[in-house]
Write a protein that holds these residues in place. Structure first.
Motif, PDB file in Angstrom:
ATOM      1  N   VAL A  35       8.622   5.537   3.144  1.00  0.00           N
ATOM      2  CA  VAL A  35       8.316   5.503   4.573  1.00  0.00           C
ATOM      3  C   VAL A  35       9.374   6.310   5.332  1.00  0.00           C
ATOM      4  N   ARG A  64       6.031   1.060  -1.351  1.00  0.00           N
ATOM      5  CA  ARG A  64       5.782   2.350  -0.686  1.00  0.00           C
ATOM      6  C   ARG A  64       4.307   2.577  -0.382  1.00  0.00           C
ATOM      7  N   LYS A  65       3.497   1.518  -0.354  1.00  0.00           N
ATOM      8  CA  LYS A  65       2.049   1.680  -0.235  1.00  0.00           C
ATOM      9  C   LYS A  65       1.626   2.311   1.088  1.00  0.00           C
ATOM     10  N   GLU A  66       2.480   2.225   2.099  1.00  0.00           N
ATOM     11  CA  GLU A  66       2.126   2.802   3.404  1.00  0.00           C
ATOM     12  C   GLU A  66       1.998   4.321   3.360  1.00  0.00           C
ATOM     13  N   ILE A  67       2.611   4.962   2.369  1.00  0.00           N
ATOM     14  CA  ILE A  67       2.526   6.426   2.333  1.00  0.00           C
ATOM     15  C   ILE A  67       1.297   6.923   1.577  1.00  0.00           C
TER      16      ILE A  67
END
Length: 306
Positions: A35, A64-67
Motif C-alpha cells: 500500500v 497487501r490485498k488492497e493493491i
C-alpha cells in the motif's frame, strides 16, 4: 575485469522460433508492491513483460490485498495469485522469482523470504526491501548461502553498505569492485552493484572463502567482475531499479543463465535509458520512459540475418 558491451549482447541474444508459444518463454513470479508502493510492482512487471517473459504473475498476500485491483488494472497482461500461506505456492512452476520492489519491511516479508529461500530452486532476484530485510536477519543470510536457488542481488550503494554492515563509503572504481565482490562472497550469489558503470561479480568455482570485509578484492583473481558500458545520470530516478529487477528476472525466466540475465539486463536497462536521454534529455528521464524503450534497446542488439 571485463566490459559488458553490445557485441556480447548480440552474441547471446536468441531469436524466437516461428512456432513458439508463451510457455516457451517462462513464468516469473513477482513478490513486490505494498500500500503506497504499488507503483514499484507495476514498473517491475511491465519491464518483465517488455523484455519478453511468457507470463508475469503477481503474488498477493492478505497483508497487501488492497493493491490487487491496482495491479490488475495497471498491468492487464499480468495475472495475480492470492495466497494465505507461502507454502501454498508451486515453486516448480516458475523459472524466476523477483522479490522486494516496494514490498515494505514487515514480519510477513521476512517470513515469506524464508519460505522462498527454502523451496525455490531456480533464479531468484532480490532487490530493495528484500535486501533491507535480509541485512538485519542473520537467519536469512544463512538461508541465502544454503539455498538451492541461483540468487542475484541488485543493491545500490546504500543498500550495499547495509548488507555489508559497514559505515565506510563505497566510491571510486576500486571501492566499488571491493564492495561488489564482498557482496558476492558474503551471500554466495551474483551481485549487481548499481550506479555509474554498474558492476557485476560472481565467485569463481573452487575459490577459497575469506573475510568479506577485510579482503582487497581488487588484487584477487577469485572473482569474475564485469562493468556495464551503458547508462547515464538521468537514470538516477525513482523506479529505475524496479525496472532493472523486472528485466533481469524476465531474461532468467526465458532461459538465459543467471549470469547472462544479470549482464544482459544491466546493459539493456542502461541502453534503454540512453535512448530516453537522447530523446528528452537526462533531466526528464522517468522509469516508465525506460520501459517504453526496452524494445528499441533489444532491437539494436539483434544480429543482421545473412
Amino acid at each position: 575485469m571485463k566490459f559488458i558491451d553490445k557485441e556480447y549482447i548480440s552474441n547471446t541474444l536468441f531469436k524466437r522460433k516461428e512456432d513458439a508459444h508463451k510457455g516457451d518463454f517462462g513464468k516469473v513470479l513477482i513478490y513486490a508492491g505494498s500500500v503506497g508502493m504499488a507503483g514499484a510492482a507495476i514498473l517491475c512487471g511491465k519491464a518483465a513483460l517488455r523484455t519478453g517473459v511468457g507470463l508475469a504473475r503477481y503474488l498477493i498476500t492478505e497483508e497487501r490485498k488492497e493493491i490487487l485491483p491496482i495491479l490488475q488494472i495497471a498491468v492487464p497482461e499480468a495475472t495475480c495469485m492470492t495466497i494465505n500461506n507461502f507454502q501454498e505456492i508451486d515453486y516448480s512452476e516458475y523459472k524466476a522469482i523477483v522479490c522486494g520492489c516496494g514490498l515494505g519491511k514487515s514480519s510477513e516479508v521476512a517470513a515469506g523470504l524464508s519460505v522462498i529461500l527454502d523451496n525455490f530452486e531456480n533464479v531468484l532476484v532480490l532487490d530493495a526491501d528484500a535486501l533491507n530485510v535480509i541485512a538485519t536477519s542473520p537467519s536469512l543470510i544463512d538461508k541465502m548461502r544454503n539455498s538451492l536457488a541461483e540468487i542475484i542481488i541488485t543493491p545500490h550503494a546504500g543498500e550495499a553498505k547495509r548488507l555489508l554492515d559497514t559505515c565506510e563509503g563505497i566510491s571510486g572504481l576500486s571501492g566499488r569492485k571491493n564492495a561488489v565482490c564482498a557482496l558476492a562472497e558474503r551471500f554466495d550469489c551474483i551481485a549487481v552493484l548499481k550506479g555509474s558503470g554498474t558492476l557485476i561479480a560472481q565467485k569463481r568455482i573452487g575459490s577459497e572463502d575469506d573475510s568479506a570485509l577485510e579482503k582487497d578484492y581488487t588484487k584477487d583473481g577469485s572473482f569474475s567482475i564485469f562493468e556495464n558500458t551503458t547508462g547515464n545520470p538521468g537514470m538516477a530516478t525513482g523506479g529505475s531499479g524496479d525496472v532493472l529487477s523486472g528485466i533481469i528476472a524476465s531474461l532468467a525466466a526465458q532461459g538465459y543463465s543467471a549470469l547472462d540475465a544479470a549482464r544482459m539486463g544491466v546493459f539493456l536497462h542502461g541502453r534503454a535509458g540512453d535512448l530516453v536521454a537522447k530523446a528528452v534529455g537526462e533531466m526528464s528521464v522517468t522509469a516508465s520512459d525506460i520501459i517504453s524503450l526496452i524494445p528499441a534497446a533489444i532491437l539494436e542488439c539483434y544480429k543482421e540475418e545473412s
